[in-house]
Enzyme design. Structure first.
Site, PDB file in Angstrom:
ATOM      1  N   GLY A 243      38.603  56.630 -12.371  1.00  0.00           N
ATOM      2  CA  GLY A 243      38.949  56.884 -10.767  1.00  0.00           C
ATOM      3  C   GLY A 243      37.035  56.725 -10.821  1.00  0.00           C
ATOM      4  N   TYR A 329      43.770  48.455   2.278  1.00  0.00           N
ATOM      5  CA  TYR A 329      42.778  49.715   2.396  1.00  0.00           C
ATOM      6  C   TYR A 329      41.517  50.382   3.755  1.00  0.00           C
ATOM      7  CZ  TYR A 329      44.560  48.994  -3.393  1.00  0.00           C
ATOM      8  OH  TYR A 329      45.839  49.018  -3.318  1.00  0.00           O
ATOM      9  N   CYS A 356      46.464  32.602   7.674  1.00  0.00           N
ATOM     10  CA  CYS A 356      47.049  33.036   9.088  1.00  0.00           C
ATOM     11  C   CYS A 356      47.724  34.208  10.150  1.00  0.00           C
ATOM     12  CB  CYS A 356      48.529  31.492   9.196  1.00  0.00           C
ATOM     13  SG  CYS A 356      47.829  30.437   9.402  1.00  0.00           S
TER      14      CYS A 356
HETATM   15  N1  LLP Z   1      44.436  55.566 -15.639  1.00  0.00           N
HETATM   16  C1  LLP Z   1      45.473  55.393 -14.394  1.00  0.00           C
HETATM   17  C2  LLP Z   1      46.660  56.264 -14.450  1.00  0.00           C
HETATM   18  C3  LLP Z   1      45.559  54.949 -13.153  1.00  0.00           C
HETATM   19  O1  LLP Z   1      46.912  54.882 -12.392  1.00  0.00           O
HETATM   20  C4  LLP Z   1      44.561  54.249 -12.793  1.00  0.00           C
HETATM   21  C5  LLP Z   1      44.570  53.087 -11.466  1.00  0.00           C
HETATM   22  C6  LLP Z   1      43.187  53.758 -13.172  1.00  0.00           C
HETATM   23  C7  LLP Z   1      43.315  54.399 -14.820  1.00  0.00           C
HETATM   24  C8  LLP Z   1      41.767  53.774 -13.092  1.00  0.00           C
HETATM   25  O2  LLP Z   1      41.271  54.048 -12.133  1.00  0.00           O
HETATM   26  P1  LLP Z   1      39.911  52.852 -11.775  1.00  0.00           P
HETATM   27  O3  LLP Z   1      38.674  53.702 -12.719  1.00  0.00           O
HETATM   28  O4  LLP Z   1      40.448  51.818 -11.649  1.00  0.00           O
HETATM   29  O5  LLP Z   1      39.558  53.498 -10.502  1.00  0.00           O
HETATM   30  N2  LLP Z   1      44.585  48.874  -6.445  1.00  0.00           N
HETATM   31  C9  LLP Z   1      43.540  49.788  -5.754  1.00  0.00           C
HETATM   32  C10 LLP Z   1      43.424  51.201  -6.600  1.00  0.00           C
HETATM   33  C11 LLP Z   1      44.736  51.300  -7.595  1.00  0.00           C
HETATM   34  C12 LLP Z   1      44.034  52.514  -8.684  1.00  0.00           C
HETATM   35  C13 LLP Z   1      45.773  52.872  -9.143  1.00  0.00           C
HETATM   36  N3  LLP Z   1      45.494  53.577 -10.237  1.00  0.00           N
HETATM   37  C14 LLP Z   1      42.742  49.681  -4.916  1.00  0.00           C
HETATM   38  O6  LLP Z   1      42.503  48.548  -5.218  1.00  0.00           O
HETATM   39  O7  LLP Z   1      41.614  50.418  -4.117  1.00  0.00           O
END
Ligand code: LLP
Length: 429
Positions: A243, A329, A356
């Protein structure tokens, strides 16, 4: 980050973006591989300074193809997968299975079986259904599987703020307040086929401040200690999820991911010192912060529509099919003209996609120098959740992916062509 060569063109991994667009076509995803390695190395250094045992488990949902899994292995990263598809991508990449964690809130029986067959290192158990399925699958087998319990920690963070919700309304993980998590712990500890490594929680994405993470560390340690006193079990690993935020636009002011690591490590040590627990290993699961800023989307500018007094639309040859994030988003991006990224600003335009749908707008307000149809536009920081969320809407093939490093460019995913698009279709005559 915008780098420019002696001709004033944008470069990515030491390659001229115009040359890449010419050689591989557009739309094109290009990754600066050196930037990806840098992210890993900074995190390794930050962890090395803490003296903790650790794993950096790249969340491959952010971008899952063989080539990135191979770079992750080269950089001594572990890998998170959330589906049979991501797992088989790792298998195809030759990724060491022991370093894989399998996530997901509804893993199918077939996926769990596949994970066992492939000897995946750790299964992160999300719910009772999965726990039961896993117990059944292992019933007659003479094996022991490493698992972690995913907890819904009652903390969620988004950008600068975090909230302590007590009982979080989430589809992921075992709920704490109602006692479900503790029940799951009892079941896992009682099952001789399950080797519990520890606890997992993930508090959100695109997080810009450390306090949500430090609150999580405190909560997990307190919980681990309570359960240690009650059950005599102490975790070898605490997994704090991913995150860490990145810079999409000038307004985003992310911390270095290493700053999250050092804050979490300090809090962990302080908290553990107040308990009878031994220091656990720390696992993190960054996705976006590993690949996001390393990725660029190159497009060719086409149609221009000027609506006097309203706005000017510049349409490019990609859009929501290769980057759904603005439409889904309201995600903000920034773009540069690849032939003149530092040029004098001439106008403010709206960058529209080719799909489209009126909502197919990549960037609402983008300042650009003088430009013309045929010019290459580079949208920055598209490396996470771009290709991995791409679709074939309008029967448009997904772009190719190129890895650029030290001035060398290598095609790592081919462009989908029209026969790829009908490959799975069958006749009905
Ligand atoms: N670990 C778990 C359990 C997760 O659910 C996620 C992301 C991560 C790690 C990695 O998070 P990151 O470091 O990439 O923020 N499609 C959305 C993001 C969905 C994230 C879901 N979980 C977007 O495009 O912003």
């Amino acid at each position: 980050m915008v780098k420019v060569n002696s001709q004033g063109h944008l470069t990515i991994g030491g390659c001229d973006a115009l040359t890449l667009a010419k050689e591989f076509g557009t739309p094109l995803y290009v990754y600066d591989v050196g930037q990806i390695r840098k992210q890993f190395r900074q995190l390794h250094r930050a962890f090395a300074q803490t003296g903790l045992k650790y794993a950096i488990s790249y969340a491959s949902k952010a971008f899952s193809v063989k080539a990135i899994d191979q770079v992750v292995a080269q950089e001594h990263g572990h890998l998170d997968v959330v589906s049979a598809g991501e797992l088989m991508t790792a298998v195809a990449a030759g990724f060491p299975m022991k370093n894989i964690s399998f996530h997901g809130n509804n893993k199918t029986p077939a996926e769990l079986e596949l994970a066992l067959k492939q000897h995946v290192g750790t299964i992160i158990i999300d719910n009772f259904y999965e726990l039961e399925l896993l117990a059944q699958l292992l019933d007659n087998k003479n094996t022991r599987v490493n698992v972690m319990l995913r907890l819904a920690p009652g903390i969620s963070a988004h950008t600068h703020e975090y909230i302590q919700t007590g009982q979080v309304d989430s589809k992921f993980g075992f709920d704490l307040a109602s006692g479900q998590a503790e029940k799951a712990l009892q079941l896992v500890l009682a099952n001789p086929h399950l080797n519990l490594l520890g606890y997992h929680a993930h508090i959100g994405s695109q997080i810009m401040a450390v306090d949500g993470f430090t609150a999580l560390v405190k909560k997990m340690v307190q919980l681990a200690n309570t359960w240690y006193e009650k059950y005599g079990y102490q975790p070898q690993v605490l997994n704090f999820g991913g995150g860490f935020g990145i810079k999409y636009t000038a307004e985003d002011k992310p911390l270095e991911p290493a700053a999250f690591v050092s804050s979490m490590a300090k809090t962990l040590k302080d908290e553990i010192a107040n308990t009878s627990l031994k220091l656990p290993a720390v696992w993190i699961e960054p996705g976006r912060s590993i690949v996001g800023e390393a990725g660029y989307s190159l497009y060719t500018i086409g149609a221009r529509k000027e609506i006097p007094g309203v706005r000017t639309y510049l349409s490019v040859d990609g859009g929501m099919g290769d980057n759904i994030r603005p439409a889904l988003y309201q995600a903000q991006y920034r773009a540069v003209l690849a032939n003149n990224p530092l040029g004098k600003i001439h106008e403010t335009v709206t960058i529209a996609g080719r799909y489209c749908e009126s909502g197919d707008i990549l960037i609402e307000k983008q300042e650009l120098p003088v430009n013309a149809p045929g010019d290459i536009l580079a949208v920055l920081a598209t490396g996470a959740y771009g290709y991995s969320m791409a679709s074939n809407y309008n029967r448009v093939g997904r772009p190719a992916v190129v890895f650029a490093e030290d001035g060398q460019a290598k095609l790592v995913v081919k462009r989908e062509n029209s026969s790829d698009l009908t490959r799975l279709d069958l006749d009905y005559e």
